[in-house]
Design a protein around this motif. Structure first.
Motif, mmCIF file in Angstrom:
data_model
loop_
_atom_site.group_PDB
_atom_site.id
_atom_site.type_symbol
_atom_site.label_atom_id
_atom_site.label_comp_id
_atom_site.label_asym_id
_atom_site.label_seq_id
_atom_site.Cartn_x
_atom_site.Cartn_y
_atom_site.Cartn_z
ATOM 1 N N TRP A 36 0.858 -1.186 0.000
ATOM 2 C CA TRP A 36 0.000 0.000 0.000
ATOM 3 C C TRP A 36 0.894 1.236 0.000
ATOM 4 C CZ3 TRP A 36 -5.218 0.402 -0.480
ATOM 5 C CH2 TRP A 36 -6.002 -0.729 -0.240
ATOM 6 N N ILE A 70 -1.678 -4.327 8.030
ATOM 7 C CA ILE A 70 -1.955 -4.934 6.731
ATOM 8 C C ILE A 70 -2.199 -6.418 6.937
ATOM 9 C CG2 ILE A 70 0.498 -5.334 6.205
ATOM 10 C CD1 ILE A 70 -0.174 -4.672 3.258
ATOM 11 N N LEU A 81 -6.140 -3.021 4.610
ATOM 12 C CA LEU A 81 -5.330 -2.080 5.383
ATOM 13 C C LEU A 81 -6.238 -1.484 6.452
ATOM 14 C CD1 LEU A 81 -2.513 -0.728 5.620
ATOM 15 C CD2 LEU A 81 -3.486 1.197 4.335
#
Length: 124
Positions: A36, A70, A81
């Motif tokens: 991410w 995560i 997330l």
């Protein structure tokens, strides 16, 4: 063709929580590491977190360590997330990215496939 689609963003207040999802399609998610990142205007893409294909190795950016988590569910082709204790500085477009490379890295060029992103806005 690999596709990643993010969802779960929104407008929240400081101190609130959000859970983002990244749905993966086109290949077997279980062979990909997922990261991410977040992007704000005028700034470089910032690493947030990454998880290996088995889900037993995680890597976090310093600015989110202890607040974000995560995780992944390969059976659902989804990576999550969880964002807690949000602050205004977390406001950004959040993007997920995938790679078959071994190892977790915090730079964007490590990842081969990207989603379009989901907007997260944290008000003070």
């Amino acid at each position: 063709q690999v596709q990643l689609v993010e969802s779960g963003g929104g407008l929240v207040q400081a101190g609130d929580s959000l859970r983002l999802s990244c749905v993966f399609s086109g290949r077997t998610l279980s062979t990909y590491a997922i990261g991410w990142f977040r992007q704000t205007p005028g700034k470089e893409r910032e690493f947030v977190a990454a998880i290996n294909w088995r889900g037993d190795n995680r890597y976090y950016g310093d600015s989110v360590k202890g607040r974000f988590t995560i995780s992944r569910d390969n059976a659902k082709n989804t990576v999550y997330l969880q964002m807690n204790s949000l602050i205004p500085e977390d406001t950004a477009i959040y993007l997920c990215a995938g790679t078959r490379a071994t190892g977790l890295r915090n730079y964007a060029s490590w990842y081969d496939y990207w989603g379009q992103g989901t907007q997260v806005t944290v008000s003070s």
